[in-house]
Design an enzyme around this catalytic site. Structure first.
Site, PDB file in Angstrom:
ATOM      1  N   GLU A   7      29.173  50.768  84.970  1.00  0.00           N
ATOM      2  CA  GLU A   7      29.629  51.500  83.789  1.00  0.00           C
ATOM      3  C   GLU A   7      30.057  50.508  82.719  1.00  0.00           C
ATOM      4  OE1 GLU A   7      33.052  52.694  86.413  1.00  0.00           O
ATOM      5  OE2 GLU A   7      34.085  52.773  84.465  1.00  0.00           O
ATOM      6  N   LYS A  33      32.280  48.319  80.201  1.00  0.00           N
ATOM      7  CA  LYS A  33      33.645  47.797  80.148  1.00  0.00           C
ATOM      8  C   LYS A  33      34.095  47.903  78.696  1.00  0.00           C
ATOM      9  CE  LYS A  33      36.521  43.899  81.512  1.00  0.00           C
ATOM     10  NZ  LYS A  33      37.318  43.779  80.311  1.00  0.00           N
ATOM     11  N   ASP A  46      36.285  47.582  75.384  1.00  0.00           N
ATOM     12  CA  ASP A  46      37.132  46.515  74.872  1.00  0.00           C
ATOM     13  C   ASP A  46      38.268  47.128  74.058  1.00  0.00           C
ATOM     14  OD1 ASP A  46      38.106  44.067  74.313  1.00  0.00           O
ATOM     15  OD2 ASP A  46      36.496  43.457  72.965  1.00  0.00           O
ATOM     16  N   TYR A  99      39.047  55.812  83.676  1.00  0.00           N
ATOM     17  CA  TYR A  99      38.235  55.213  84.735  1.00  0.00           C
ATOM     18  C   TYR A  99      38.974  54.989  86.052  1.00  0.00           C
ATOM     19  CZ  TYR A  99      40.385  51.245  82.325  1.00  0.00           C
ATOM     20  OH  TYR A  99      41.272  50.402  81.709  1.00  0.00           O
ATOM     21  N   LYS A 105      30.670  40.165  82.477  1.00  0.00           N
ATOM     22  CA  LYS A 105      30.871  40.053  81.026  1.00  0.00           C
ATOM     23  C   LYS A 105      29.574  39.713  80.294  1.00  0.00           C
ATOM     24  CE  LYS A 105      34.679  39.624  79.366  1.00  0.00           C
ATOM     25  NZ  LYS A 105      36.078  39.238  79.502  1.00  0.00           N
ATOM     26  N   CYS A 143      33.670  36.467  36.131  1.00  0.00           N
ATOM     27  CA  CYS A 143      32.753  37.228  36.975  1.00  0.00           C
ATOM     28  C   CYS A 143      31.438  36.465  37.081  1.00  0.00           C
ATOM     29  CB  CYS A 143      32.515  38.616  36.385  1.00  0.00           C
ATOM     30  SG  CYS A 143      31.185  39.501  37.206  1.00  0.00           S
ATOM     31  N   CYS A 151      28.713  38.721  35.043  1.00  0.00           N
ATOM     32  CA  CYS A 151      28.716  39.022  33.606  1.00  0.00           C
ATOM     33  C   CYS A 151      29.633  38.095  32.807  1.00  0.00           C
ATOM     34  CB  CYS A 151      29.109  40.477  33.372  1.00  0.00           C
ATOM     35  SG  CYS A 151      30.849  40.815  33.716  1.00  0.00           S
ATOM     36  N   CYS A 166      36.362  42.112  38.696  1.00  0.00           N
ATOM     37  CA  CYS A 166      35.761  42.024  37.374  1.00  0.00           C
ATOM     38  C   CYS A 166      36.093  43.349  36.692  1.00  0.00           C
ATOM     39  CB  CYS A 166      34.246  41.847  37.501  1.00  0.00           C
ATOM     40  SG  CYS A 166      33.385  42.245  35.966  1.00  0.00           S
ATOM     41  N   CYS A 201      29.539  45.786  33.832  1.00  0.00           N
ATOM     42  CA  CYS A 201      28.991  44.612  34.527  1.00  0.00           C
ATOM     43  C   CYS A 201      27.748  45.018  35.320  1.00  0.00           C
ATOM     44  CB  CYS A 201      30.057  44.032  35.459  1.00  0.00           C
ATOM     45  SG  CYS A 201      29.418  42.827  36.630  1.00  0.00           S
TER      46      CYS A 201
HETATM   47  S1  IVH Z   1      38.557  49.568  86.234  1.00  0.00           S
HETATM   48  C1  IVH Z   1      41.405  48.017  89.447  1.00  0.00           C
HETATM   49  N1  IVH Z   1      36.819  50.242  84.409  1.00  0.00           N
HETATM   50  O1  IVH Z   1      39.264  45.818  81.969  1.00  0.00           O
HETATM   51  C2  IVH Z   1      40.345  48.366  88.486  1.00  0.00           C
HETATM   52  N2  IVH Z   1      38.531  48.716  83.829  1.00  0.00           N
HETATM   53  O2  IVH Z   1      39.692  43.072  83.001  1.00  0.00           O
HETATM   54  C3  IVH Z   1      40.892  48.983  87.279  1.00  0.00           C
HETATM   55  N3  IVH Z   1      38.476  48.006  81.486  1.00  0.00           N
HETATM   56  O3  IVH Z   1      42.617  46.077  82.900  1.00  0.00           O
HETATM   57  C4  IVH Z   1      40.082  48.758  86.097  1.00  0.00           C
HETATM   58  N4  IVH Z   1      36.748  49.212  80.895  1.00  0.00           N
HETATM   59  O4  IVH Z   1      41.784  47.435  80.905  1.00  0.00           O
HETATM   60  C5  IVH Z   1      37.904  49.508  84.701  1.00  0.00           C
HETATM   61  N5  IVH Z   1      35.241  50.974  82.861  1.00  0.00           N
HETATM   62  C6  IVH Z   1      36.329  50.235  83.162  1.00  0.00           C
HETATM   63  C7  IVH Z   1      36.970  49.432  82.211  1.00  0.00           C
HETATM   64  C8  IVH Z   1      38.075  48.675  82.578  1.00  0.00           C
HETATM   65  C9  IVH Z   1      37.670  48.361  80.488  1.00  0.00           C
HETATM   66  C10 IVH Z   1      39.589  47.034  81.346  1.00  0.00           C
HETATM   67  C11 IVH Z   1      40.869  47.447  81.969  1.00  0.00           C
HETATM   68  C12 IVH Z   1      41.245  46.367  82.929  1.00  0.00           C
HETATM   69  C13 IVH Z   1      40.453  45.228  82.410  1.00  0.00           C
HETATM   70  C14 IVH Z   1      40.192  44.235  83.507  1.00  0.00           C
END
Ligand code: IVH
Length: 673
Positions: free
Chosen positions: A113, A115, A117, A225, A314, A408, A411, A426, A431
């Site tokens: 799934e 991750k 940010d 999650y 990552k 500017c 112009c 400007c 312009c």
């Molecule tokens: S599972 C014990 N699923 O990534 C497992 N974490 O680097 C619990 N994060 O602290 C985390 N997307 O803040 C999980 N689909 C996802 C995630 C996710 C982002 C973050 C989360 C975690 C950090 C770990």
């Protein structure tokens, strides 16, 4: 009294339902105005009976006082973090370790799934009601940010379903979608505030506010999650089962989640996700791979900070270093000078980057960035690349500090910096750069959507003094266009046709197209919904404008000042005569026979696809890009391609444009307009 009480409860239930459809399922059943009406009815009853209001009423997203600080929250079950895998070998090594520890001879089942940010949070529900929301902190102790998390529309204040566990903790990631990030930063720049460096910082900054109205005004989102305490009571044997239970309780989940035996599918998932990364509406920084079966997770157990059963795979970093060739200032629609670094082109995760925004003079000084510098450049999702850091040790002795020009660059007019503002402008409304950008915005896809009127064409038209104001576009003819370079008769005809089509325009689009400060696409639509005609808009007072939901004093004042300017008023008057301006459709559920119907459009049609799409949506229908069993109609134009065959296979009804028109016409309430 009893009747009113019943209606009150009914309204709460309706509003929760529609909020869930909109914010969690992304699949609304009623229009925004219809929602507003229900909401106002609820507020009216609550004003008469304040004692009926529960903290989980739909009106209580912004709830309670401004906090005076953040209290600490202990996570009874620690919130763990994840081990990182930086490349494919690392992920395969993880799989090998899992197999060895489980003594498994067959491939094990993993889920993959996105991750997200953002910022990890925990939500605590007691008897189905949200009681506490906290940050992860160091994993054991976080901070109470309940007041801000309550404002996130996708977080249920009350769980759905009959029997939620008495106590349930869920965990997920709160983030700011990229479009919202851009909007927030734009507003900050215009208010002379420092922009956020990236969506994650913007999210953290928003969740750290003491006043919940700030978070309420920024649209954060969440994906769930994991669970904390109470998770066991869901009775799930696997992650996929658990997600199903959580969906039924009304949570917005991490998605997509793909389960497969063996690590190969997860590696494929990662590749696919990375290729889609730039087009996702939010930031993801990798794939999370987890064991699906809970009994297997338990056998592997956890280390001090992270579980042995999961890994964060990552993405390759989106930062590179390169050199700045020069710094240039560009003049925008509103006259603001934006400094841009022209770079030695560099590849960042598959895209060539040749320019990076430096935002404004303050940002240049903060970074101390100069032409000739070696810099770190970052590309985050759809956001324009920006300079993160200067490698000062590599600075050539000749590199001088940069200042935005006092004249500017286009112009030559003296630039100004208003008291308390970051932006250098400007001030010359005539312009050519501003004229060009205003026209470009007017003709842009979200504006009047005039095909074939891009920057180069506009430059020609402005240079030849054929066009200065948007209204001038409508006096163009074959003769005036004939002398233009690279303008064959055919393309001139096409352009004139596109301009002709643009005469039919929705009020909201026109309002957006005018390019008034603070009046973005969504707000323009909201204002149009309420004013409904050009005349009403022209005569609207600040107070009336401010009474519109979501329109605050800044927007109202900006719009009023724009309308009060004599040359703007004159231009608007002219546009009013030249265009056929339609009020926004009011899609009532009852008056919308397309409601609940799903359309896919294919092939070449007589008008741009976005227009057709808008019409279908205005009539209550939905348009998706891919055909499935859920599709009701395929609207086929010329050269429909493979979709036609697929529709026949799926048994989806195929219609042509005239049939679509007929369907829509029955949707339009008679006598209105
Ligand atoms: S599972 C014990 N699923 O990534 C497992 N974490 O680097 C619990 N994060 O602290 C985390 N997307 O803040 C999980 N689909 C996802 C995630 C996710 C982002 C973050 C989360 C975690 C950090 C770990």
């Amino acid at each position: 009294m009893n009747q009113e009480r019943d209606r009150y409860q009914e309204l709460c239930a309706l509003l929760w339902h529609h909020s869930y459809r909109y914010h969690v399922l992304d699949d609304p059943e009623i229009s925004d105005p219809a929602w507003d009406r229900l909401f106002r009815e609820l507020q009216a009853i609550e004003a008469r009976h304040p004692d009926w209001v529960e903290p989980d009423s739909p009106s209580q997203r912004v709830h309670g006082q401004v906090a005076s600080g953040f209290s600490r929250v202990t996570h009874e079950l620690p919130m763990l973090s994840l081990d990182n895998g930086l490349d494919e070998p690392a992920v395969r090594a993880f799989d090998a370790r899992v197999a060895r520890l489980l003594e498994a001879s067959d491939p094990v089942e993993y889920t993959a799934e996105p991750k997200y940010d953002g910022v990890a949070v925990e939500l605590l529900y007691e008897h189905g009601t949200l009681r506490l929301g906290s940050t992860r902190g160091d994993g054991r102790t976080g901070e109470d940010i309940t007041h801000n998390l309550r404002t996130v529309r996708a977080i249920p204040l009350r769980l759905r379903g009959e029997h939620p566990p008495d106590l349930l903790e869920v965990r997920g990631e709160v983030f700011m979608p990229l479009a919202e990030f851009a909007r927030v930063n734009q507003a900050r720049l215009e208010a002379s505030e420092e922009p956020f460096a990236n969506p994650r910082n913007a999210t953290a900054g928003t969740l750290r506010q003491l006043d919940p109205s700030v978070a309420a005004s920024r649209r954060l989102d969440i994906r769930i999650y994991a669970t904390g305490r109470g998770g066991d009571e869901l009775g799930a044997g696997s992650y996929l089962e658990m997600l199903e239970r959580l969906a039924a309780l009304g949570f917005k989940l991490t998605s997509p989640v793909e389960a497969s035996r063996g690590i190969d599918a997860a590696v494929d998932f990662h590749r696919q996700l990375e290729s889609q990364r730039a087009s996702l509406p939010y930031e993801v920084d990798g794939t999370v791979i987890k064991l699906n079966a809970f009994d297997l997770r338990e056998r592997l157990g956890e280390l001090e900070r992270s579980p042995r059963w999961a890994i964060a795979y990552k993405f390759a970093p989106q930062q590179e270093t390169t050199q700045i060739r020069e710094i240039r200032a560009y003049v925008g629609r509103t006259g603001v000078l934006t400094p841009v670094a022209v770079l030695e082109p560099v590849h960042i995760s598959g895209v060539t980057v040749a320019h990076a925004s430096l935002h404004n003079q303050d940002e240049i000084e903060r970074l101390d960035v100069r032409a000739g510098d070696r810099v770190f450049v970052e590309r985050a999702g759809d956001v324009i690349p920006h300079v993160v850091k200067v490698v000062t040790s590599k600075r050539p002795a000749t590199a001088l500090p940069y200042r935005l020009p006092e004249q500017c660059p286009r112009c030559g007019t003296d630039t100004i910096r208003l008291e308390g503002e970051v932006a250098v402008r400007c001030p010359n409304l005539g312009c050519p750069a501003q004229v060009r950008e205003r026209l470009r915005h007017f003709a842009s896809r979200d504006g009047l959507d005039i095909d074939g009127l891009g920057g180069k064409r506009i430059d020609q038209l402005v240079e030849r003094e054929l066009v200065r104001l948007p209204s001038d576009l409508f006096s163009l003819d074959l003769e005036s266009l004939s002398g233009l370079e690279r303008m064959a008769t055919k393309s001139a005809e096409n352009l004139l046709e596109a301009i002709e089509r643009a005469r039919d325009v929705l009020l909201g689009r026109l309002l957006y197209a005018l390019g008034i400060r603070h009046v973005g696409k969504r707000i323009a639509g909201v204002i149009a919904q309420h004013t409904r005609s050009l005349e009403a808009l022209q005569h609207a007072e600040s107070q009336e404008l401010e009474a519109i939901p979501e329109v605050g004093p800044t927007i109202a004042e900006s719009l009023r000042a724009w309308l009060a300017d004599a040359s703007n008023a004159q231009e608007l008057e002219r546009l009013g005569q030249l265009l056929r301006i339609a009020p926004p459709p009011e899609p009532e559920l009852a008056a919308a026979p397309l409601s609940g119907r799903v359309f896919v459009i294919t092939g070449t049609l007589s008008e741009p696809r976005t227009r057709l799409q808008e019409r279908i949506q205005a009539a209550g229908g939905k348009v998706t890009s891919a055909l499935s069993q859920h599709t009701d109609y395929l609207v086929a134009g010329e050269n429909p391609g493979s979709k036609l065959r697929k529709a026949t296979e799926l048994g989806v009804e195929v219609i042509a444009e005239p049939e679509l028109r007929a369907l829509i016409e029955t949707a339009e309430p008679t006598g209105s307009g």
